[in-house]
Design an enzyme around this catalytic site. Sequence first.
Site, mmCIF file in Angstrom:
data_model
loop_
_atom_site.group_PDB
_atom_site.id
_atom_site.type_symbol
_atom_site.label_atom_id
_atom_site.label_comp_id
_atom_site.label_asym_id
_atom_site.label_seq_id
_atom_site.Cartn_x
_atom_site.Cartn_y
_atom_site.Cartn_z
ATOM 1 N N ASP A 8 0.949 2.186 -0.850
ATOM 2 C CA ASP A 8 0.124 1.105 -0.313
ATOM 3 C C ASP A 8 0.300 1.047 1.204
ATOM 4 O OD1 ASP A 8 -1.001 -1.318 0.414
ATOM 5 O OD2 ASP A 8 -0.003 -2.489 -1.143
ATOM 6 N N VAL A 9 -0.790 1.291 1.930
ATOM 7 C CA VAL A 9 -0.737 1.344 3.401
ATOM 8 C C VAL A 9 -1.466 0.135 3.961
ATOM 9 C CG1 VAL A 9 -1.273 2.703 5.447
ATOM 10 C CG2 VAL A 9 -0.720 3.865 3.282
ATOM 11 N N GLU A 10 -0.708 -0.800 4.524
ATOM 12 C CA GLU A 10 -1.269 -2.014 5.102
ATOM 13 C C GLU A 10 -0.599 -2.295 6.445
ATOM 14 O OE1 GLU A 10 -1.823 -5.344 2.441
ATOM 15 O OE2 GLU A 10 -1.444 -4.085 0.685
ATOM 16 N N THR A 11 -1.157 -3.244 7.168
ATOM 17 C CA THR A 11 -0.572 -3.592 8.472
ATOM 18 C C THR A 11 0.414 -4.754 8.377
ATOM 19 O OG1 THR A 11 -2.546 -4.928 8.908
ATOM 20 C CG2 THR A 11 -2.475 -2.713 9.845
#
Length: 213
Positions: A105-108
Site C-alpha cells: 500500500d503506497v500512500e502519502t
Amino acid sequence: MSCEEPIKNENARGIDVSRWQGNIDWACVAGAGITHAIAKMTEGGDYTDPTFVENFQGMKANGLKAGVYHYFRALSSTPCEQLANIKARLAEVDFKLGQDILAIDVETNRNEGATADQMADALFQLVTLVRVSLLEGAYPHIYASPNIWNNRVAWRQYDFSECPLWIANWNVAEPTVPDTWSKQGKSWQWWQHSSKGQVDGIRGAVDLNWVRP
C-alpha cells in the site's frame, strides 16, 4: 444483448479491511456476495494490525479469495526491516503462495517527509525483496491512487509495471491507469472504487473493490 438488457459487470466483488472495521462476521460477508477480500497485515518495520489474523482466517474459512496488504513506509524503517515484519506475520497464518495476494500500500500519509525519489527507491527495494525472498519470483500487487503514484513517487526510475495494479480511484466511471502500466498495455487487477460501502456482517463503512477474473 438488446439495448433494454442491463449491462452486466463481469468483475468480482471485493473488500479490503483493517482494524477500523472492528469484528467482522465473515459468514455474513460471504453470504452478501463478496468473493474477494484483503486484510491489512503490517505497516513499516514493527506494526501489526490487531485484527489481521482473525480477518485472514475468517476470509479463508468462508471461502473468500484472500489477501494481505502491507502499508509501506519510506523513511521510518528500512526495506529489510519491513520485509522481516511481513515475513513474521505471514508465518502466523496459512498464506498460500501463488494463490493468496500480497499487496504493498503506497500512500502519502505518514510518508509526508519522503521525497518522490526516496519513495521510489525504498519501494523498489521492498518490491524486490518481497519478490525474491517471499513470493518465489512473483511480484506483489501495488496499491496507489493515480494522483499519489504520478506525483509523489518517482516511478520513471524503475519498472514497476510487473506488479499487478490495485488502483484507488473513487467516484469515477472508470479508473485512471497510470502510465507505468498503461504504456505497457496493462490495466488494473483490483479497483477500489468506494470507501463508503455497506456490506452485511460489517458495521459502518468499508472499502469496495471490483476484481478482474
